[in-house]
Motif scaffolding. Structure first.
Motif, PDB file in Angstrom:
ATOM      1  N   VAL A 194       0.823  -1.213   0.000  1.00  0.00           N
ATOM      2  CA  VAL A 194       0.000   0.000   0.000  1.00  0.00           C
ATOM      3  C   VAL A 194       0.859   1.266   0.000  1.00  0.00           C
ATOM      4  N   ASN A 195       1.897   1.285   0.815  1.00  0.00           N
ATOM      5  CA  ASN A 195       2.663   2.517   0.984  1.00  0.00           C
ATOM      6  C   ASN A 195       3.805   2.690  -0.014  1.00  0.00           C
ATOM      7  N   HIS A 196       4.206   1.634  -0.682  1.00  0.00           N
ATOM      8  CA  HIS A 196       5.357   1.759  -1.574  1.00  0.00           C
ATOM      9  C   HIS A 196       5.063   1.315  -3.005  1.00  0.00           C
ATOM     10  N   LEU A 197       4.307   0.274  -3.172  1.00  0.00           N
ATOM     11  CA  LEU A 197       4.039  -0.206  -4.527  1.00  0.00           C
ATOM     12  C   LEU A 197       2.893   0.560  -5.177  1.00  0.00           C
ATOM     13  N   PHE A 198       1.816   0.767  -4.443  1.00  0.00           N
ATOM     14  CA  PHE A 198       0.646   1.439  -5.005  1.00  0.00           C
ATOM     15  C   PHE A 198       0.715   2.960  -4.883  1.00  0.00           C
ATOM     16  N   ALA A 199       1.654   3.473  -4.106  1.00  0.00           N
ATOM     17  CA  ALA A 199       1.778   4.918  -3.918  1.00  0.00           C
ATOM     18  C   ALA A 199       2.357   5.565  -5.174  1.00  0.00           C
ATOM     19  N   PRO A 200       1.881   6.764  -5.498  1.00  0.00           N
ATOM     20  CA  PRO A 200       2.453   7.464  -6.652  1.00  0.00           C
ATOM     21  C   PRO A 200       3.952   7.722  -6.418  1.00  0.00           C
ATOM     22  N   ASN A 201       4.737   7.516  -7.431  1.00  0.00           N
ATOM     23  CA  ASN A 201       6.190   7.715  -7.377  1.00  0.00           C
ATOM     24  C   ASN A 201       6.888   6.769  -6.405  1.00  0.00           C
ATOM     25  N   GLY A 202       6.200   5.767  -5.889  1.00  0.00           N
ATOM     26  CA  GLY A 202       6.835   4.764  -5.043  1.00  0.00           C
ATOM     27  C   GLY A 202       6.955   5.115  -3.584  1.00  0.00           C
ATOM     28  N   SER A 248       5.116  11.424   0.479  1.00  0.00           N
ATOM     29  CA  SER A 248       5.696  12.508   1.266  1.00  0.00           C
ATOM     30  C   SER A 248       4.975  12.566   2.613  1.00  0.00           C
ATOM     31  N   HIS A 249       5.495  13.379   3.509  1.00  0.00           N
ATOM     32  CA  HIS A 249       4.861  13.510   4.825  1.00  0.00           C
ATOM     33  C   HIS A 249       3.424  14.012   4.681  1.00  0.00           C
ATOM     34  N   VAL A 267       1.203  11.251   3.507  1.00  0.00           N
ATOM     35  CA  VAL A 267       0.919  10.279   4.568  1.00  0.00           C
ATOM     36  C   VAL A 267      -0.186  10.812   5.469  1.00  0.00           C
ATOM     37  N   VAL A 268      -0.093  12.076   5.848  1.00  0.00           N
ATOM     38  CA  VAL A 268      -1.120  12.680   6.703  1.00  0.00           C
ATOM     39  C   VAL A 268      -2.479  12.626   6.004  1.00  0.00           C
ATOM     40  N   ALA A 269      -2.523  13.018   4.731  1.00  0.00           N
ATOM     41  CA  ALA A 269      -3.782  12.975   3.978  1.00  0.00           C
ATOM     42  C   ALA A 269      -4.287  11.548   3.838  1.00  0.00           C
ATOM     43  N   TYR A 270      -3.382  10.621   3.612  1.00  0.00           N
ATOM     44  CA  TYR A 270      -3.715   9.205   3.474  1.00  0.00           C
ATOM     45  C   TYR A 270      -4.354   8.675   4.746  1.00  0.00           C
ATOM     46  N   TYR A 271      -3.742   8.996   5.894  1.00  0.00           N
ATOM     47  CA  TYR A 271      -4.290   8.569   7.189  1.00  0.00           C
ATOM     48  C   TYR A 271      -5.672   9.173   7.423  1.00  0.00           C
ATOM     49  N   ASN A 295      -4.453  14.032  13.525  1.00  0.00           N
ATOM     50  CA  ASN A 295      -5.117  15.271  13.958  1.00  0.00           C
ATOM     51  C   ASN A 295      -4.316  16.533  13.709  1.00  0.00           C
ATOM     52  N   PHE A 296      -3.012  16.441  13.827  1.00  0.00           N
ATOM     53  CA  PHE A 296      -2.193  17.664  13.753  1.00  0.00           C
ATOM     54  C   PHE A 296      -1.188  17.650  12.615  1.00  0.00           C
ATOM     55  N   GLY A 297      -1.049  16.519  11.929  1.00  0.00           N
ATOM     56  CA  GLY A 297      -0.082  16.434  10.850  1.00  0.00           C
ATOM     57  C   GLY A 297       1.347  16.519  11.316  1.00  0.00           C
ATOM     58  N   VAL A 298       1.604  16.101  12.540  1.00  0.00           N
ATOM     59  CA  VAL A 298       2.941  16.188  13.141  1.00  0.00           C
ATOM     60  C   VAL A 298       3.960  15.470  12.297  1.00  0.00           C
TER      61      VAL A 298
END
Length: 125
Positions: free
Chosen positions: A37-45, A48-49, A52-56, A122-125
């Motif tokens: 999910v995070n490396h094969l299906f992600a755009p550009n492999g 970015s941080h 990831v926040v948007a994904y979560y 919640n905060f995108g830390v």
């Protein structure tokens, strides 16, 4: 002929042994899903941080999976560490202190990891 099946060590209950075995299999399964999910299906492999926040935030199943991954890794590593210590044949008193220490470390690591997951969501830390 030697028995090659895994069995609990002396001083290790069947429940701890079973949790260790099952969590090892679950770690492998969740790790494969994580990489897909995070490396094969992600755009550009890679994500970015901000991605990831948007994904979560957009896919709540992902942080839930990561939370279970955290619990499986913490349980497996601490029970495995206890199993290694059993090879040293500690006294029952020392083993009891170590059990409490492992429980405290496990609870702290899990709580901190879950807190971090919520901080990212919640905060995108």
């Amino acid at each position: 002929m030697q028995n090659t099946l895994s069995q609990p060590k002396p001083g290790e209950s069947y429940l701890l042994w079973l949790i260790k075995i099952v969590s090892g299999v679950l770690i492998l399964a969740v790790l494969i899903i994580h990489f897909l999910v995070n490396h094969l299906f992600a755009p550009n492999g890679l994500l970015s941080h901000a991605e990831v926040v948007a994904y979560y935030r957009n896919y709540p199943i992902v942080p839930i999976m990561e939370g279970f991954f955290l619990v499986f890794v913490v349980a497996h590593s601490l029970i495995g560490s206890r199993s290694i210590i059993l090879d040293l044949r500690p006294s029952p008193a020392v083993l009891k202190v170590l059990d409490y220490l492992f429980i405290a470390v496990g609870l702290f690591a899990t709580a901190y990891g879950i807190w971090l997951l919520f901080a990212v969501i919640n905060f995108g830390v």
